[in-house]
Design a protein around this motif. Structure first.
Motif, PDB file in Angstrom:
ATOM      1  N   VAL A   1     -50.263 -60.414  64.988  1.00 60.60           N
ATOM      2  CA  VAL A   1     -50.105 -59.862  66.332  1.00 60.60           C
ATOM      3  C   VAL A   1     -48.617 -59.757  66.642  1.00 60.60           C
ATOM      4  O   VAL A   1     -47.909 -60.766  66.670  1.00 60.60           O
ATOM      5  N   TYR A   2     -48.161 -58.538  66.836  1.00 61.00           N
ATOM      6  CA  TYR A   2     -46.764 -58.279  67.188  1.00 61.00           C
ATOM      7  C   TYR A   2     -46.742 -58.064  68.695  1.00 61.00           C
ATOM      8  O   TYR A   2     -47.371 -57.126  69.197  1.00 61.00           O
ATOM      9  N   TYR A   3     -46.045 -58.963  69.406  1.00 57.86           N
ATOM     10  CA  TYR A   3     -46.159 -58.958  70.857  1.00 57.86           C
ATOM     11  C   TYR A   3     -44.901 -59.530  71.496  1.00 57.86           C
ATOM     12  O   TYR A   3     -43.962 -59.925  70.805  1.00 57.86           O
ATOM     13  N   TYR A   4     -44.898 -59.574  72.821  1.00 53.93           N
ATOM     14  CA  TYR A   4     -43.827 -60.210  73.572  1.00 53.93           C
ATOM     15  C   TYR A   4     -44.486 -61.249  74.483  1.00 53.93           C
ATOM     16  O   TYR A   4     -45.363 -60.899  75.278  1.00 53.93           O
ATOM     17  N   PRO A   5     -44.109 -62.544  74.332  1.00 56.10           N
ATOM     18  CA  PRO A   5     -44.814 -63.617  75.046  1.00 56.10           C
ATOM     19  C   PRO A   5     -44.866 -63.455  76.571  1.00 56.10           C
ATOM     20  O   PRO A   5     -45.814 -63.895  77.199  1.00 56.10           O
ATOM     21  N   LYS A   6     -43.870 -62.822  77.170  1.00 55.05           N
ATOM     22  CA  LYS A   6     -43.848 -62.714  78.626  1.00 55.05           C
ATOM     23  C   LYS A   6     -44.590 -61.481  79.144  1.00 55.05           C
ATOM     24  O   LYS A   6     -44.647 -61.242  80.342  1.00 55.05           O
ATOM     25  N   CYS A   7     -45.157 -60.716  78.241  1.00 60.09           N
ATOM     26  CA  CYS A   7     -45.859 -59.486  78.610  1.00 60.09           C
ATOM     27  C   CYS A   7     -47.305 -59.806  79.004  1.00 60.09           C
ATOM     28  O   CYS A   7     -48.059 -60.362  78.210  1.00 60.09           O
ATOM     29  N   GLY A   8     -47.666 -59.462  80.243  1.00 53.33           N
ATOM     30  CA  GLY A   8     -49.016 -59.743  80.738  1.00 53.33           C
ATOM     31  C   GLY A   8     -50.093 -59.042  79.934  1.00 53.33           C
ATOM     32  O   GLY A   8     -51.161 -59.605  79.663  1.00 53.33           O
ATOM     33  N   THR A   9     -49.825 -57.812  79.550  1.00 56.83           N
ATOM     34  CA  THR A   9     -50.768 -57.047  78.736  1.00 56.83           C
ATOM     35  C   THR A   9     -51.021 -57.757  77.410  1.00 56.83           C
ATOM     36  O   THR A   9     -52.153 -57.867  76.955  1.00 56.83           O
ATOM     37  N   CYS A  10     -49.937 -58.256  76.811  1.00 57.87           N
ATOM     38  CA  CYS A  10     -50.065 -58.975  75.541  1.00 57.87           C
ATOM     39  C   CYS A  10     -50.900 -60.242  75.725  1.00 57.87           C
ATOM     40  O   CYS A  10     -51.734 -60.573  74.882  1.00 57.87           O
ATOM     41  N   ARG A  11     -50.683 -60.934  76.832  1.00 52.07           N
ATOM     42  CA  ARG A  11     -51.443 -62.166  77.079  1.00 52.07           C
ATOM     43  C   ARG A  11     -52.931 -61.876  77.224  1.00 52.07           C
ATOM     44  O   ARG A  11     -53.763 -62.615  76.716  1.00 52.07           O
ATOM     45  N   SER A  12     -53.262 -60.764  77.885  1.00 53.41           N
ATOM     46  CA  SER A  12     -54.674 -60.368  77.994  1.00 53.41           C
ATOM     47  C   SER A  12     -55.265 -60.115  76.617  1.00 53.41           C
ATOM     48  O   SER A  12     -56.383 -60.533  76.321  1.00 53.41           O
ATOM     49  N   ALA A  13     -54.501 -59.407  75.783  1.00 59.02           N
ATOM     50  CA  ALA A  13     -54.969 -59.093  74.427  1.00 59.02           C
ATOM     51  C   ALA A  13     -55.169 -60.375  73.611  1.00 59.02           C
ATOM     52  O   ALA A  13     -56.176 -60.530  72.920  1.00 59.02           O
ATOM     53  N   LEU A  14     -54.203 -61.316  73.707  1.00 55.99           N
ATOM     54  CA  LEU A  14     -54.311 -62.575  72.968  1.00 55.99           C
ATOM     55  C   LEU A  14     -55.548 -63.357  73.404  1.00 55.99           C
ATOM     56  O   LEU A  14     -56.280 -63.890  72.573  1.00 55.99           O
ATOM     57  N   LYS A  15     -55.766 -63.414  74.711  1.00 53.54           N
ATOM     58  CA  LYS A  15     -56.915 -64.150  75.243  1.00 53.54           C
ATOM     59  C   LYS A  15     -58.198 -63.557  74.682  1.00 53.54           C
ATOM     60  O   LYS A  15     -59.095 -64.285  74.248  1.00 53.54           O
ATOM     61  N   PHE A  16     -58.285 -62.232  74.669  1.00 52.63           N
ATOM     62  CA  PHE A  16     -59.467 -61.553  74.130  1.00 52.63           C
ATOM     63  C   PHE A  16     -59.689 -61.964  72.672  1.00 52.63           C
ATOM     64  O   PHE A  16     -60.786 -62.335  72.272  1.00 52.63           O
ATOM     65  N   LEU A  17     -58.609 -61.885  71.865  1.00 52.35           N
ATOM     66  CA  LEU A  17     -58.729 -62.193  70.438  1.00 52.35           C
ATOM     67  C   LEU A  17     -59.099 -63.655  70.215  1.00 52.35           C
ATOM     68  O   LEU A  17     -59.888 -63.976  69.325  1.00 52.35           O
ATOM     69  N   GLN A  18     -58.537 -64.546  71.042  1.00 51.18           N
ATOM     70  CA  GLN A  18     -58.841 -65.963  70.893  1.00 51.18           C
ATOM     71  C   GLN A  18     -60.293 -66.254  71.244  1.00 51.18           C
ATOM     72  O   GLN A  18     -60.952 -67.045  70.569  1.00 51.18           O
ATOM     73  N   THR A  19     -60.819 -65.587  72.301  1.00 47.39           N
ATOM     74  CA  THR A  19     -62.217 -65.833  72.663  1.00 47.39           C
ATOM     75  C   THR A  19     -63.152 -65.345  71.564  1.00 47.39           C
ATOM     76  O   THR A  19     -64.273 -65.834  71.450  1.00 47.39           O
ATOM     77  N   LYS A  20     -62.693 -64.397  70.747  1.00 46.81           N
ATOM     78  CA  LYS A  20     -63.517 -63.919  69.625  1.00 46.81           C
ATOM     79  C   LYS A  20     -63.363 -64.820  68.400  1.00 46.81           C
ATOM     80  O   LYS A  20     -63.964 -64.562  67.360  1.00 46.81           O
ATOM     81  N   GLY A  21     -62.515 -65.835  68.502  1.00 47.70           N
ATOM     82  CA  GLY A  21     -62.388 -66.812  67.428  1.00 47.70           C
ATOM     83  C   GLY A  21     -61.472 -66.427  66.283  1.00 47.70           C
ATOM     84  O   GLY A  21     -61.490 -67.034  65.223  1.00 47.70           O
ATOM     85  N   HIS A  22     -60.661 -65.387  66.470  1.00 44.44           N
ATOM     86  CA  HIS A  22     -59.736 -64.987  65.416  1.00 44.44           C
ATOM     87  C   HIS A  22     -58.584 -65.978  65.315  1.00 44.44           C
ATOM     88  O   HIS A  22     -58.156 -66.560  66.307  1.00 44.44           O
TER      89      HIS A  22
END
Length: 122
Positions: free
Chosen positions: A9-30
């Motif tokens: 995952v190539y992202y920027y930690p302070k980006c809200g959009t990125c945080r939403s994407a990370l949360k989604f991926l984490q809930t899927k267990g990746h």
């Protein structure tokens, strides 16, 4: 082995959009291997790999709403650049990269759209 994958995952930690994407991926267990775009921009080789996997043109990877994009006046300059020039530019500044970019080496998404993530990473 289930459908759980390690995703880059190539992202920027302070980006809200990125945080939403990370949360989604984490809930899927990746399992996520995180790359901070601002600390460490992608290499030209990585970007070429993204193009190969995604089948998208290099323009799809530019963060067109970012301030650096506007400061550099890329709306006018990109059309005059060849692909190599665009790739070099993206690799030179992680702020130019549309985020997040998520890939498992076979699939790739750029940007955050929940329905697309559901389809590709769900």
């Amino acid at each position: 082995m289930g459908s759980k994958k390690t995703l880059n995952v190539y992202y920027y930690p302070k980006c809200g959009t990125c945080r939403s994407a990370l949360k989604f991926l984490q809930t899927k267990g990746h399992e996520l291997k995180l790359h901070d775009l601002f600390e460490q921009p992608p290499t030209e080789q990585e970007i070429r790999e993204w193009l190969r996997i995604s089948g998208l043109g290099v323009r799809a990877f530019f963060n067109t709403s970012g301030e650096v994009y506007r400061e550099l006046n890329l709306k006018d300059k990109l059309p005059e650049m060849d692909e190599d020039g665009q790739i070099r530019l993206l690799a030179s500044n992680g702020r130019l990269v549309k985020r997040p970019v998520v890939t498992d080496g076979r699939n790739l998404t750029v940007g955050w759209k929940e329905d697309v993530f559901g389809e590709v990473w769900g």
